[in-house]
Design a protein around this motif. Structure first.
Motif, PDB file in Angstrom:
ATOM      1  N   THR A 664       0.839  -1.202   0.000  1.00 24.65           N
ATOM      2  CA  THR A 664       0.000   0.000   0.000  1.00 24.65           C
ATOM      3  C   THR A 664       0.875   1.254   0.000  1.00 24.65           C
ATOM      4  OG1 THR A 664      -1.553  -1.274   1.291  1.00 24.65           O
ATOM      5  CG2 THR A 664      -1.974   1.064   1.134  1.00 24.65           C
ATOM      6  N   ALA A 665       1.870   1.273   0.880  1.00 23.97           N
ATOM      7  CA  ALA A 665       2.725   2.462   0.943  1.00 23.97           C
ATOM      8  C   ALA A 665       3.470   2.667  -0.367  1.00 23.97           C
ATOM      9  CB  ALA A 665       3.725   2.309   2.092  1.00 23.97           C
ATOM     10  N   LEU A 666       3.948   1.568  -0.963  1.00 19.76           N
ATOM     11  CA  LEU A 666       4.681   1.714  -2.215  1.00 19.76           C
ATOM     12  C   LEU A 666       3.746   2.190  -3.333  1.00 19.76           C
ATOM     13  CD1 LEU A 666       7.165   1.495  -3.955  1.00 19.76           C
ATOM     14  CD2 LEU A 666       6.828  -0.972  -4.128  1.00 19.76           C
ATOM     15  N   GLY A 667       2.521   1.658  -3.344  1.00 17.91           N
ATOM     16  CA  GLY A 667       1.540   2.083  -4.358  1.00 17.91           C
ATOM     17  C   GLY A 667       1.268   3.572  -4.252  1.00 17.91           C
ATOM     18  N   ILE A 668       1.107   4.045  -3.011  1.00 21.96           N
ATOM     19  CA  ILE A 668       0.826   5.478  -2.817  1.00 21.96           C
ATOM     20  C   ILE A 668       2.030   6.312  -3.282  1.00 21.96           C
ATOM     21  CG2 ILE A 668       0.450   7.265  -1.061  1.00 21.96           C
ATOM     22  CD1 ILE A 668      -1.208   5.154   0.489  1.00 21.96           C
ATOM     23  N   ALA A 669       3.215   5.835  -2.959  1.00 24.90           N
ATOM     24  CA  ALA A 669       4.413   6.576  -3.370  1.00 24.90           C
ATOM     25  C   ALA A 669       4.530   6.635  -4.888  1.00 24.90           C
ATOM     26  CB  ALA A 669       5.656   5.915  -2.768  1.00 24.90           C
ATOM     27  N   LEU A 670       4.220   5.515  -5.545  1.00 22.64           N
ATOM     28  CA  LEU A 670       4.288   5.496  -7.018  1.00 22.64           C
ATOM     29  C   LEU A 670       3.282   6.474  -7.613  1.00 22.64           C
ATOM     30  CD1 LEU A 670       4.615   1.649  -7.664  1.00 22.64           C
ATOM     31  CD2 LEU A 670       6.194   3.378  -8.530  1.00 22.64           C
ATOM     32  N   GLU A 671       2.067   6.459  -7.063  1.00 17.95           N
ATOM     33  CA  GLU A 671       1.029   7.324  -7.624  1.00 17.95           C
ATOM     34  C   GLU A 671       1.344   8.795  -7.348  1.00 17.95           C
ATOM     35  OE1 GLU A 671      -2.864   5.779  -7.267  1.00 17.95           O
ATOM     36  OE2 GLU A 671      -3.810   7.561  -8.103  1.00 17.95           O
ATOM     37  N   ASP A 672       1.891   9.022  -6.169  1.00 14.67           N
ATOM     38  CA  ASP A 672       2.276  10.373  -5.792  1.00 14.67           C
ATOM     39  C   ASP A 672       3.287  10.941  -6.786  1.00 14.67           C
ATOM     40  OD1 ASP A 672       1.713  12.233  -3.888  1.00 14.67           O
ATOM     41  OD2 ASP A 672       3.557  11.845  -2.749  1.00 14.67           O
TER      42      ASP A 672
END
Ligand SMILES: Cc1cc2nc3c(=O)[nH]c(=O)nc-3n(C[C@H](O)[C@H](O)[C@H](O)COP(=O)(O)OP(=O)(O)OC[C@H]3O[C@@H](n4cnc5c(N)ncnc54)[C@H](O)[C@@H]3O)c2cc1C
Ligand code: SF4
Length: 829
Positions: A664-672
């Protein structure tokens, strides 16, 4: 020149049949004829088939591809052309033709090639009192019709069109208008679309596909009137069941009728068309012939080009004396729909007609595939392909009895170890017609290769093969490859980013950077071969400029599709869908409350959770978009446009008992980091917390899977839409930071080298996984640093497009829509 007098050959009608017949005659005996042509359209002969592409913006009215015989052709071949004049009277006894201009042309031999006219059914309100069509009503037959529709489409936003007739032409018209940003409905009086070619089941699947393009479909409805408002303007259409649809534009594609007025006036025998014998000679006439759609041969009139190529050859053989007894015996027809993404090919009968007819069928509604063949006495007498037309070439040859049928009938529908296309190409006989649209045989292609053609572009320029519906291009390429052996040259144009600028994408990027070109019109002026704009190139160029300059490109609204102009996805009924950003699929009670409030305030008819883990508010009126964005006070989720869409995540190690990494954290970072980035086609990402892969990362453009100990596998080129492909393992990296870095260089490389609309599932195999690994992971070409820098510039330049609510791009950007079509309301809330 010998002393024999030349035959004065007069051709009335300068369309596809007339001009082709003249070409064939000149090939066989130019010295024997003085040729005059009369055509009421004010240009040389053009490829009517391409009008569908022109309407869809895939080709321009000024494109060279459209003209089959430019004016220079007539001069160079000694043909006198009276263009823009209409033949109105035939005197068979004096052997002369009178034109509207008063001109009189004498002949020894007359060929009538007047084609067909659009059939306009009787409808109240269709015409003005002086007999002209009401303004806003169009046929779809000529350049003038097509130009009229394009001009009206460009004149105003939010136009609604109704296309009357859901056959081939109607669907191509509907698709074209939809592509121009209109709201389109197709009305068809039979029970299913393309009823002449498809059975009910095929019609049902086709309907789904057409509806998925955002075109409304209304079957079993007969249009009885064109509705007008108080000022006489077209306002809609009325039906036999007393219902109606609103419309500003009406396109009538309910059939064609042979154009026979000129022939009838001259006293020729007319039934459905001008009656001709096997030499195309008019009944009881010694020196008058008819070819093309205006003629009726053995009771048949045709509405496709393949028959007229055969007729032109027979008539030329006969008239030139090359084979005076050459005879035409009728044609067998195959049809193909020219609507991008909706593959339909059909030939012969739709289903079994006799008890002993063999009927093999495959029907898979989930994937939208329907295939069937009908075999009688060992011969193919009908085939339907919908959704997958990969066997169309084989079936066309089998239908023409040029190749034997396999004993295992199912292999006519699927490739089951049957010979490859290339082997098939080698085995085809020379007289097999490969390009039906332009009547080009395999022999003609081979001859042109032997005469020096080395690329697809050479073959197309010399024979026109492939310049029509385009469905034969694969087979033409195979024949070229076989005929040229090792001497095949790459087609330089195949590498160009857009057709009108002779540069590959990387070269084009370099020139745009060097010269500081920031608008689409500047690019055309400086780089297009003739400096002029061509429609299909606009969107890819706009995308490229945004990729290169970020927010500093000059935004010319005309270069954008409606979704990109208003930053929302247009829906079937003309409203829009609004999808706010939810990075990594994670939301908060506060966001949910805001979404709920907006849904209430604007009476949103449907609130839906999307496949990309977001919430979609459907049914928003265009004029409400800025207010909705303002009230949501959330950034855009980019659920439209060719850009980075979402990063789908699974629960990951924080909560899932199998989790190996914090997906989840990595997904948010990628989208960010990569939110909203312009890409050649849409780009979907996903991160899974373990190889159980709950977020389906293996079938995304860029998918990441945790394998424990802070290690992440990176998969690229996956897809699970119309095309399904498991991603290729690009690398296994350590740490979330490294995933972000590799994602950056992968996406930037894709942005800079993929063709317009080329998804990664095509781009990755085209470039090759090993090459990508060498270029991106090993940095064998030393380009990684540059990719990283340019990606960083793009990331820094990101601006939320929904800011347009405060800084509108143009006064009309969010002007009110026309009355909307009431759709069934889904009682979700
Ligand atoms: C949008 C569209 C898409 C199509 N797509 C396909 C396809 O994918 N595949 C396919 O096989 N077919 C397709 N067709 C059909 C194909 O274009 C026709 O079969 C073909 O054009 C018929 O040729 P023709 O010469 O008989 O008639 P036309 O091409 O119509 O030529 C007749 C010419 O004669 C002129 N004329 C008529 N009367 C007179 C007169 N009295 N004096 C002077 N000139 C006159 C007309 O204006 C016209 O220019 C399509 C047609 C359209 C409109
Ligand atoms: S992929 Fe693995 S970590 Fe993610 S939710 Fe599924 S099982 Fe849990």
């Amino acid at each position: 020149m010998n002393g024999a007098p030349r035959t004065r050959l007069l051709v009335v009608g300068n369309g596809m049949a007339g001009a082709r017949t003249v070409e064939e005659i000149l090939k066989r005996g130019a010295e024997k004829f003085d040729v005059t042509m009369i055509g009421d359209e004010p240009y040389g002969n053009y490829n009517r088939i391409m009008l569908s592409h022109v309407l869809a913006g895939e080709s321009g009215v000024d494109d060279e591809d459209l003209l089959l015989n430019p004016m220079s052709w007539y001069r160079e071949n000694g043909v006198t052309l009276f263009a823009g004049d209409r033949a109105i009277a035939l005197d068979r006894f004096a052997k002369s033709v009178r034109c509207e201009s008063g001109r009189i042309v004498d002949y020894d031999v007359l060929i009538i090639a007047t084609g067909s006219n659009t059939f306009f059914p009787n409808m109240d309100g269709l015409r003005e009192p002086d007999g002209r069509l009401a303004r806003g009503v169009f046929g779809f037959r000529t350049i003038a019709d097509t130009n009229g529709m394009l001009q009206m489409a460009a004149s105003q936003d939010d136009l609604r069109a109704v296309v009357i007739g859901g056959g081939l032409l109607g669907l191509e018209a509907a698709y074209g208008l939809r592509t121009q940003g209109l709201d389109v409905d197709v009305v068809h009086s039979p029970g299913h679309l393309m009823n002449q070619q498809l059975d009910e089941r095929g019609g049902r699947l086709l309907r789904n596909k057409i509806e998925s393009l955002g075109v409304g479909v209304h079957t079993s409805k007969r249009t009885t009137s064109v509705l007008r408002d108080e000022s006489g303007r077209v306002a809609g259409v009325g039906f036999n069941d007393d219902t109606s649809l609103p419309a500003d534009m009406i396109v009538v594609t309910a059939g064609i009728r042979p154009s026979v007025e000129f022939a009838r006036g001259g006293g020729l025998v007319i039934e459905r068309g001008i009656v001709v014998d096997d030499q195309l000679r008019c009944e009881d006439e010694g020196s008058i012939y008819a070819v093309g759609e205006c003629c009726q041969h053995r009771g048949e009139v045709y509405g496709l080009v393949a028959p007229l190529w055969e007729q032109a050859v027979v008539l030329a053989e006969h008239l030139s004396g090359a084979n005076p007894s050459a005879a035409y015996h009728g044609s067998r027809l195959t049809t193909k729909l020219k609507v991008a993404g909706v593959d339909v090919a059909a030939m012969g009968v739709k289903g079994p007609e006799r008890e002993d007819d063999e009927f093999v069928q495959f029907y898979e509604p989930r994937s939208g595939t329907y295939k069937s063949v009908v075999v009688r006495d060992g011969k193919l007498i009908g085939a339907t392909l919908l959704g997958d037309i990969s066997k169309a070439n084989f079936l066309t040859q089998a239908f023409d009895e040029k190749v034997p049928l396999p004993d295992e009938r199912i292999s006519m529908l699927f490739d089951m170890g049957t010979p490859t296309a290339a082997t098939g190409a080698a085995e085809l006989a020379d007289d097999v017609q490969v390009c039906n649209c332009n009547g080009v045989t395999k022999g003609a292609i081979v001859a042109c290769v032997h005469a020096g053609a080395k690329s697809m572009g050479d073959v197309t320029a010399a024979t026109r093969a492939g310049k029509g519906c385009g469905s034969c291009k694969g087979l033409v390429a195979d024949i070229l490859a076989c005929a040229a052996g090792g001497a095949l040259e790459a087609d330089p144009a195949a590498d160009w980013y857009v057709p009108s600028i002779p540069l590959s994408k990387p070269a084009l990027i370099d020139v745009i950077r060097e010269r500081g070109l920031r608008s689409v019109s500047q690019v055309f002026t400086e780089l297009a071969t003739d400096g002029s704009e061509d429609v299909p190139s606009k969107m890819p160029l706009a995308s490229l400029l945004r990729t290169i300059w970020g927010p500093d490109w000059v935004d010319e609204r005309g270069a954008l599709f409606i979704n990109d102009r208003v930053h929302a996805n247009i829906q079937r009924d003309g409203t829009f869908s609004v999808v706010p950003q939810m990075k990594g699929g994670v939301t908060t009670p506060g966001q949910l409350r805001k979404i709920a409030d907006v849904a209430d305030k604007y009476n949103v008819p449907l609130v839906k959770v999307t496949g990309g883990q977001r919430i979609d508010l459907l049914g928003i009126k265009k004029e409400d978009l800025p207010k909705v964005w303002g009230d949501l006070d959330m950034p855009s989720g980019f659920a439209y446009g060719k850009s980075m869409r979402t990063v789908k995540t699974c629960v990951g190690s924080d909560f899932c008992r199998f989790g190996l990494g914090d997906s989840t954290a990595l997904g948010i970072a990628l989208e960010d980091r990569f939110q909203g980035l312009e890409t050649p086609a849409k780009l979907k990402l996903a991160v899974a917390g373990c190889p159980r892969n709950c977020s389906e990362a293996l079938c995304k453009d860029f998918g990441v899977v945790s394998v424990g100990e802070d290690k992440w596998e990176i998969y690229v080129g996956g897809a699970a839409g119309a095309h399904i492909r498991k991603g290729d393992l690009l690398a296994t990296v350590v740490g979330a930071g490294e995933v972000l870095r590799v994602a950056g260089i992968f996406i930037q490389h894709y942005r800079e080298s993929a063709q317009w609309l080329e998804r990664t599932y095509a781009w990755v195999p085209r470039i090759g996984l090993e090459v990508l690994q060498r270029t991106l992971i090993e940095d064998a070409e030393g380009i990684v640093e540059g990719l990283e820098q340019r990606m960083q510039t793009s990331v820094d330049g990101y601006r939320d497009p929904w800011q347009d609510r405060v800084e509108q791009k143009s006064p009309a950007q969010f002007t009110p829509s026309l009355p909307l079509l009431p759709l069934p309301q889904v009682p979700v809330r």
